[in-house]
Motif scaffolding. Structure first.
Motif, short mmCIF file in Angstrom:
data_model
loop_
_atom_site.label_atom_id
_atom_site.label_comp_id
_atom_site.label_asym_id
_atom_site.label_seq_id
_atom_site.Cartn_x
_atom_site.Cartn_y
_atom_site.Cartn_z
N ASP A 78 0.97 -1.21 0.09
CA ASP A 78 0.03 -0.02 0.06
C ASP A 78 0.88 1.38 -0.12
O ASP A 78 0.53 2.26 -0.56
N LEU A 79 2.04 1.12 0.51
CA LEU A 79 2.97 2.31 0.78
C LEU A 79 3.71 2.79 -0.66
O LEU A 79 4.32 3.77 -0.86
N LEU A 80 3.77 1.68 -1.66
CA LEU A 80 4.42 1.76 -2.60
C LEU A 80 3.91 2.93 -3.63
O LEU A 80 2.90 3.17 -3.66
N THR A 81 5.26 3.66 -4.19
CA THR A 81 5.12 4.70 -4.89
C THR A 81 4.65 3.97 -6.46
O THR A 81 4.88 2.99 -6.65
N GLU A 82 4.17 4.93 -7.43
CA GLU A 82 4.03 4.54 -8.77
C GLU A 82 5.27 3.85 -9.40
O GLU A 82 5.24 3.04 -9.98
N LYS A 83 6.39 4.60 -9.18
CA LYS A 83 7.57 4.00 -9.77
C LYS A 83 7.88 2.74 -8.95
O LYS A 83 8.49 1.78 -9.78
N GLU A 84 7.94 2.48 -7.66
CA GLU A 84 8.27 1.50 -7.01
C GLU A 84 7.39 0.14 -7.56
O GLU A 84 7.80 -0.88 -7.59
N ARG A 85 6.08 0.61 -7.85
CA ARG A 85 5.12 -0.41 -8.19
C ARG A 85 5.48 -0.99 -9.54
O ARG A 85 5.25 -2.20 -9.83
N LYS A 86 6.14 -0.18 -10.68
CA LYS A 86 6.62 -0.58 -11.70
C LYS A 86 7.90 -1.40 -11.41
O LYS A 86 8.27 -2.34 -12.53
N GLU A 87 8.69 -1.23 -10.42
CA GLU A 87 10.03 -1.81 -10.41
C GLU A 87 10.10 -3.12 -9.55
O GLU A 87 10.91 -4.12 -9.57
N HIS A 88 8.71 -3.21 -8.75
CA HIS A 88 8.75 -4.35 -7.81
C HIS A 88 7.57 -5.23 -7.91
O HIS A 88 6.54 -4.37 -8.28
N GLU A 89 7.58 -6.47 -7.91
CA GLU A 89 6.56 -7.52 -8.01
C GLU A 89 5.65 -7.45 -6.79
O GLU A 89 6.01 -7.84 -5.63
N GLN A 90 4.48 -6.75 -6.73
CA GLN A 90 3.63 -6.61 -5.76
C GLN A 90 3.25 -8.25 -5.15
O GLN A 90 3.40 -8.60 -3.85
N ALA A 91 3.12 -9.03 -5.88
CA ALA A 91 2.78 -10.45 -5.39
C ALA A 91 3.90 -11.17 -4.85
O ALA A 91 3.82 -11.84 -3.91
N SER A 92 5.04 -10.81 -5.41
CA SER A 92 6.08 -11.36 -4.66
C SER A 92 6.47 -10.78 -3.10
O SER A 92 6.95 -11.43 -2.19
N ILE A 93 6.23 -9.56 -3.13
CA ILE A 93 6.10 -8.72 -1.68
C ILE A 93 5.18 -9.57 -0.67
O ILE A 93 5.56 -10.05 0.20
N MET A 94 3.95 -9.85 -1.15
CA MET A 94 2.98 -10.29 -0.36
C MET A 94 3.45 -11.85 0.10
O MET A 94 3.13 -12.32 1.08
N VAL A 95 4.14 -12.61 -0.90
CA VAL A 95 4.61 -14.04 -0.45
C VAL A 95 5.56 -13.91 0.50
O VAL A 95 5.65 -14.90 1.42
N LEU A 96 6.56 -12.73 0.78
CA LEU A 96 7.55 -12.61 1.84
C LEU A 96 7.23 -13.23 3.36
O LEU A 96 7.78 -13.66 4.12
N GLN A 97 5.80 -12.77 3.66
CA GLN A 97 5.40 -13.09 5.02
C GLN A 97 5.37 -14.59 5.26
O GLN A 97 5.74 -14.88 6.10
N GLU A 98 4.80 -15.18 4.15
CA GLU A 98 4.73 -16.80 4.24
C GLU A 98 5.92 -17.18 4.15
O GLU A 98 6.46 -18.22 5.14
N ALA A 99 6.82 -16.81 3.13
CA ALA A 99 8.31 -17.38 3.21
C ALA A 99 9.17 -17.36 4.53
O ALA A 99 9.98 -18.23 4.65
N CYS A 100 9.13 -16.10 4.97
CA CYS A 100 9.84 -15.90 6.15
C CYS A 100 9.26 -16.23 7.53
O CYS A 100 9.91 -16.33 8.62
N ASP A 101 7.88 -16.89 7.53
CA ASP A 101 7.48 -17.25 8.72
C ASP A 101 7.61 -18.81 9.00
O ASP A 101 7.15 -19.35 10.00
N ASP A 102 7.96 -19.45 7.92
CA ASP A 102 8.33 -20.65 8.01
C ASP A 102 9.53 -21.25 8.70
O ASP A 102 10.23 -20.58 9.06
#
Length: 102
Positions: A78-102
Motif C-alpha cells: 500500500d505504501l509503494l509509489t507508482e515508480k516502485e510499483r513498476k519496479e517491484h512485483e507486488q505478488a512477490s512482496i505478499m509472499v514474503l510474509q509466508e516465506a519468512c514465517d516458515d
C-alpha cells in the motif's frame, strides 16, 4: 468546604487514581522506513525480472520482514509509489510474509 477547594480536591484524587499511561507504544501500521528497509534487503526476491526464489528464514530479507508490524506485507504494498510499483512485483512482496514465517 468551598466549591473551589472541592474542585481542586476532586482533581487531585482523579489524578492519583487514573491509570498510568503506557510508556512503550506498539506500532500498528508499517511506515515508509519499513518499506524502504524491506525493498533494499529483499530486492533480489521482489524486483521485476529477477528469478523467483524465496529468501532463507535467517536472511537479511526475512529480518526486514520481521521488523514490519504484524509482518503485514499488504501494508508495504500500500505504501509503494507508482515508480516502485513498476519496479517491484507486488505478488512477490505478499509472499514474503509466508516465506519468512516458515
Amino acid at each position: 468546604m468551598q466549591p473551589q477547594a472541592l474542585a481542586i480536591l476532586l482533581l487531585v484524587v482523579c489524578a492519583m487514581v487514573s491509570p498510568h499511561p503506557v510508556i512503550g507504544v506498539k506500532r500498528g501500521r508499517c511506515e515508509n522506513e519499513d518499506k524502504n528497509r524491506l525493498l533494499k534487503a529483499c530486492e533480489r526476491f521482489i524486483k521485476v525480472g529477477h528469478a523467483k526464489e524465496s529468501p532463507h528464514n535467517h536472511s537479511p530479507c526475512c529480518a526486514a520482514v520481521h521488523t514490519v508490524p504484524g509482518h503485514d506485507m499488504q501494508c508495504i504494498v500500500d505504501l509503494l509509489t507508482e515508480k516502485e510499483r513498476k519496479e517491484h512485483e507486488q505478488a512477490s512482496i505478499m509472499v514474503l510474509q509466508e516465506a519468512c514465517d516458515d
